[in-house]
Scaffold this motif. Structure first.
Motif, PDB file in Angstrom:
ATOM      1  N   THR A  90      -1.249   4.601   4.873  1.00 21.12           N
ATOM      2  CA  THR A  90      -2.233   4.013   5.767  1.00 21.12           C
ATOM      3  C   THR A  90      -3.612   4.584   5.486  1.00 21.12           C
ATOM      4  OG1 THR A  90      -0.571   3.749   7.479  1.00 21.12           O
ATOM      5  CG2 THR A  90      -2.879   3.665   8.173  1.00 21.12           C
ATOM      6  N   TYR A  91      -4.602   3.701   5.410  1.00 17.05           N
ATOM      7  CA  TYR A  91      -5.969   4.122   5.155  1.00 17.05           C
ATOM      8  C   TYR A  91      -6.739   4.184   6.459  1.00 17.05           C
ATOM      9  CZ  TYR A  91     -10.822   3.961   3.616  1.00 17.05           C
ATOM     10  OH  TYR A  91     -12.141   4.235   3.419  1.00 17.05           O
TER      11      TYR A  91
ATOM     12  N   GLN B 125      -6.557  -2.985   1.523  1.00 16.94           N
ATOM     13  CA  GLN B 125      -5.751  -1.766   1.574  1.00 16.94           C
ATOM     14  C   GLN B 125      -5.671  -1.104   0.201  1.00 16.94           C
ATOM     15  OE1 GLN B 125      -2.140  -3.348   3.269  1.00 16.94           O
ATOM     16  NE2 GLN B 125      -2.725  -2.788   5.356  1.00 16.94           N
ATOM     17  N   LYS B 126      -5.472  -1.896  -0.821  1.00 16.10           N
ATOM     18  CA  LYS B 126      -5.394  -1.341  -2.175  1.00 16.10           C
ATOM     19  C   LYS B 126      -6.740  -0.776  -2.628  1.00 16.10           C
ATOM     20  CE  LYS B 126      -2.417  -1.386  -4.641  1.00 16.10           C
ATOM     21  NZ  LYS B 126      -1.333  -0.401  -4.892  1.00 16.10           N
TER      22      LYS B 126
ATOM     23  N   LYS C 153       0.830  -1.197   0.000  1.00 18.16           N
ATOM     24  CA  LYS C 153       0.000   0.000   0.000  1.00 18.16           C
ATOM     25  C   LYS C 153       0.866   1.250   0.000  1.00 18.16           C
ATOM     26  CE  LYS C 153      -0.415  -0.010   5.013  1.00 18.16           C
ATOM     27  NZ  LYS C 153      -0.647   1.105   5.816  1.00 18.16           N
TER      28      LYS C 153
ATOM     29  N   THR D 129      -6.408  -8.641   3.709  1.00 13.35           N
ATOM     30  CA  THR D 129      -5.973  -7.345   4.219  1.00 13.35           C
ATOM     31  C   THR D 129      -5.248  -6.538   3.157  1.00 13.35           C
ATOM     32  OG1 THR D 129      -5.805  -8.208   6.473  1.00 13.35           O
ATOM     33  CG2 THR D 129      -4.573  -6.205   5.976  1.00 13.35           C
ATOM     34  N   GLN D 130      -4.378  -7.195   2.421  1.00  7.10           N
ATOM     35  CA  GLN D 130      -3.626  -6.492   1.393  1.00  7.10           C
ATOM     36  C   GLN D 130      -4.532  -6.011   0.261  1.00  7.10           C
ATOM     37  OE1 GLN D 130      -0.789  -9.733   0.896  1.00  7.10           O
ATOM     38  NE2 GLN D 130       0.821  -8.436   1.725  1.00  7.10           N
TER      39      GLN D 130
ATOM     40  N   LYS E 177      -9.314   0.270  -0.727  1.00 12.06           N
ATOM     41  CA  LYS E 177      -9.716   1.421   0.064  1.00 12.06           C
ATOM     42  C   LYS E 177      -8.892   2.658  -0.265  1.00 12.06           C
ATOM     43  CE  LYS E 177     -11.559  -1.224   3.966  1.00 12.06           C
ATOM     44  NZ  LYS E 177     -11.390  -1.592   5.401  1.00 12.06           N
ATOM     45  N   PHE E 178      -7.596   2.472  -0.443  1.00 13.57           N
ATOM     46  CA  PHE E 178      -6.740   3.609  -0.751  1.00 13.57           C
ATOM     47  C   PHE E 178      -7.176   4.295  -2.039  1.00 13.57           C
ATOM     48  CE2 PHE E 178      -3.076   5.352  -3.029  1.00 13.57           C
ATOM     49  CZ  PHE E 178      -2.651   6.303  -2.121  1.00 13.57           C
TER      50      PHE E 178
END
Length: 277
Positions: free
Chosen positions: A38-39, A93-94, A35, A89-90, A96-97
């Motif tokens: 941090t989101y 993160q992508k 990422k 999770t990974q 959401k970012f």
């Protein structure tokens, strides 16, 4: 094998890794691009932890069958569960970012494990209480999500596309909270034409916009077998590539990237990789 690892590392600049046991004494190596920052979750996101399915048909699955098919059912080992959580999770993160909510799962050829990856990722994502998940089987040449679940479908997405059946008759909840499946039940000969048809595109846009807290996973056909995935890729936010160690070549990976024509490739899942000490 080493060539494949180097190709993946160079292609995606991978920095983080995880492993999934595939229940057959082989390993899956999961690699996702890191990422960018941090989101922080939006506090306005609705809580979807308590969903009542009033129109969607709820079907109870056979956990023994799921275990045989390597589908996450709560009976898998802790290593497998944690590895899928790492992938989840990974991916989150992508997504959401970038403010994305749709992801296509593809592979270079058949047998690389993309459908099982799509299904298990969808199940793992649904365990996050801040959103729901819709898994859409768009491998119209070989729909198999329902087979992995041990289901015989009365209706599938082709019934919506070709016979105007309402989605309320097609969507199912496999008795897993926050997970809905739009399955396929029959092979469609002219599949790429269907995937680029206005009716399907309108459906995809509605699915993406109607529920902002829903993540949509599309299982697409192999990229080097037909043009289906290439036709549909422009209508999703990003792509996750599933490859198989010892079978997928560096040239096939590069060709898939070229065919995606700039569509964000958030990472790769390396299936059936050997464990190295």
């Amino acid at each position: 094998m080493e060539q494949l690892r180097k190709a993946l590392l160079n292609a995606e600049k991978i920095r983080s890794k995880g492993r999934i046991n595939d229940h057959l004494d082989t390993k899956h190596s999961i690699s996702i691009e890191p990422k960018m920052k941090t989101y922080i979750a939006n506090p306005k996101n609705a809580d979807v932890s308590d969903i009542a399915y009033k129109e969607t048909k709820v079907i109870t699955l056979d956990h023994a069958y799921l275990e045989k098919q390597k589908v996450l059912s709560g009976t898998e080992s802790e290593d497998i569960s944690q590895a899928y959580k790492l992938l989840r999770t990974q991916v989150l993160q992508k997504l959401k970012f970038n403010d994305w909510n749709s992801l296509a799962i593809v592979s270079p050829k058949s047998g690389n494990g993309k459908t099982l990856t799509a299904l298990n990722l969808a199940i793992s994502l649904s365990q996050e209480v801040k959103h729901s998940v819709l898994l859409v089987d768009l491998d119209l040449k070989k729909p198999s999500v329902h087979s992995l679940l041990g289901l015989t479908l009365e209706f599938g997405i082709t019934d919506y596309l070709l016979r105007d059946e309402p989605l309320s008759k097609i969507l199912i909840n496999p008795n897993i909270e926050r997970l809905v499946i739009l399955g396929g039940r029959e092979v469609l000969e002219h599949s790429s034409e269907a995937l680029g048809a206005p009716k399907l595109i309108r459906l995809v846009e509605e699915l993406k916009e109607r529920y902002p807290n829903r993540i949509i996973i599309f299982d697409l056909p192999p990229m080097l077998i037909s043009d289906d995935a290439i036709v549909f890729a422009p209508y999703v936010d990003a792509v996750l590539l599933v490859v198989e160690e010892g079978k997928t070549t560096a040239e096939e990976i590069q060709r898939c990237k070229e065919l995606l024509d700039g569509k964000p490739l958030i990472g790769s899942v390396l299936n059936k990789g050997e464990e190295h000490v």
